[in-house]
Design an enzyme around this catalytic site. Structure first.
Site, short mmCIF file in Angstrom:
data_model
loop_
_atom_site.label_atom_id
_atom_site.label_comp_id
_atom_site.label_asym_id
_atom_site.label_seq_id
_atom_site.Cartn_x
_atom_site.Cartn_y
_atom_site.Cartn_z
N MET A 11 7.67 24.86 0.41
CA MET A 11 7.19 23.77 -0.44
C MET A 11 8.31 23.10 -1.22
SD MET A 11 4.07 23.86 -3.15
CE MET A 11 2.99 22.44 -3.26
N ARG A 49 -12.88 -0.19 12.04
CA ARG A 49 -12.85 0.53 10.76
C ARG A 49 -13.80 -0.16 9.79
NH1 ARG A 49 -6.45 0.98 9.48
NH2 ARG A 49 -6.81 -1.26 9.29
N LYS A 54 0.84 -1.21 0.00
CA LYS A 54 0.00 0.00 0.00
C LYS A 54 0.87 1.25 0.00
CE LYS A 54 -0.51 0.06 5.05
NZ LYS A 54 -1.45 0.03 6.17
N TYR A 84 9.31 31.82 5.40
CA TYR A 84 8.10 32.63 5.45
C TYR A 84 7.71 32.98 6.90
CZ TYR A 84 7.31 31.29 0.57
OH TYR A 84 7.43 31.10 -0.77
#
Length: 373
Positions: free
Chosen positions: A311, A137, A38, A263
């Site tokens: 980013m 789940r 996965k 930032y």
């Protein structure tokens, strides 16, 4: 021309992967090894890792979380059984059946839909029953729910083929709860078999359970993290890390104490020093939490802390290091000189219990390069 145009590369050691698989097969002593692929094989590359694992004669089933992952493995040429572990949106049941994926039966109402699909294609749909034991789940609880499932199953024959039943542990740190989950699961299997449903394959353990509770191997074990790395805090010493993520220094700058980084000005230099900009950020899959914890990277064999990220770029403190533009940076794994920064060690800095959570974050901007060494 350089064919790798990416700012960073995840180097995947295929021979170490094979060594890990051989170690696991020996440890399981004839019990089935079910690789779990996965999350893009935990970030290492679903198609290539899937083909490598499918090449083992001892491996008969691969597991994925979603239908799209099974489809990608089929497209990559994997013909072995592929088990989908998670709940499936209804619109994906038909394409999953066409791809000959083994589907979970995780709620009432799924089997009648699969009967229709089996009739339409003229052959049974393979399924495994997910037994709910405490994670809450998806799955069917022993008792009334499994009784209702048996009624659906009797009407479903011969258009579904049951190949097994499985469950998943919720808290391996709680030995009593883990034992109770096993007992609940086995009671569910007994209920199904008493109702006439043969369960040829039973599995509940995954990587951590295979380390803590070998007595719960049953017929097989689903292995994800242990294909790629050892236990984070109590390593057995038998599994080696497979992946190394590297990038490069693109800029150097001398700064003064109090100068702001990145930032918002939230991070400031605590002293005069030198910072390096490296060519990855959270858009590549670098954890901002890890940067916030001043996690280390390797430059010229030395650990230096990350300070701030955006980013696409991250700022690293290289004060006192003879660092140069275009130096290679290892975010985890091995550098070219053999120095090692474990993904497991790094993940613990932010409370993650497995380094495969870090590799799973990596985006498509990170090149995957597969090496034989």
């Amino acid at each position: 021309m350089n064919k790798i145009l990416h700012n960073s590369v995840l180097h995947v050691n295929l021979e170490q992967l094979r060594r890990n698989v051989r170690t696991l097969l020996g440890e399981l002593e004839g019990k089935a090894l079910i690789p779990v692929l996965k999350g893009n094989a935990y970030g290492l590359g679903l198609e290539r890792i899937g083909r490598e694992l499918a090449a083992f004669d001892e491996i008969h089933t691969l597991a994925v979380a979603q239908v799209s992952e099974g489809a990608a493995l089929r497209e990559a040429g994997v013909e072995k059984d592929i088990l989908v572990l998670g709940g499936v949106p209804e619109r994906l049941l038909a394409p999953a059946a066409e791809l000959d994926l083994t589907l979970p039966v995780w709620r009432l109402g799924v089997l009648p839909q699969l009967v229709r699909l089996g009739r339409e294609r003229g052959r049974p749909v393979k399924v495994q029953v997910k037994v709910e034991t405490g994670l809450h789940r998806v799955g069917l609880t022993p008792g009334a729910e499994l009784s209702a499932l048996l009624e659906e199953w009797r009407a479903a024959r011969p258009w579904v083929t049951v190949t097994g039943a499985y469950s998943h542990f919720a808290d391996l740190g709680d030995r009593e709860r883990t034992g109770e989950q096993v007992r609940t699961y086995l009671s569910g299997v007994d209920q199904l078999e008493a109702g006439g449903m043969e369960i040829p394959f039973r599995h509940i353990s995954a990587s951590a359970a295979s380390e803590y509770f070998p007595e719960y191997r049953l017929d097989g074990v689903r292995i994800g993290r242990r294909l790629y790395m050892d236990h984070p805090t109590k390593p057995l010493g038998t599994i080696g890390e497979v992946a190394s993520w590297r990038t490069w220094v693109t800029n150097l700058r001398e700064l003064k104490a109090g100068d702001a980084l990145g930032y918002g000005g939230h991070v400031r230099m605590e002293r005069d020093g030198t910072v390096a900009t490296i060519a990855v950020g959270y858009g590549d899959g670098l954890s901002p939490e890890l940067v916030g914890a001043n996690g280390p990277v390797l430059i010229r064999g030395r650990r230096v802390p990350m300070l701030a990220c955006c980013m696409d770029q991250t700022i690293v403190d290289v004060t006192g290091l003879d660092c140069r533009v275009d130096d290679e940076v290892t975010l985890y794994g091995y550098d070219r000189a053999g120095n090692f920064l474990s993904a497991q060690e790094v993940s613990l800095l932010i409370g993650d219990d497995e380094g495969c959570g870090l590799t799973s974050l990596l985006s498509g901007r990170v090149a995957r390069v597969y090496e034989e060494r």
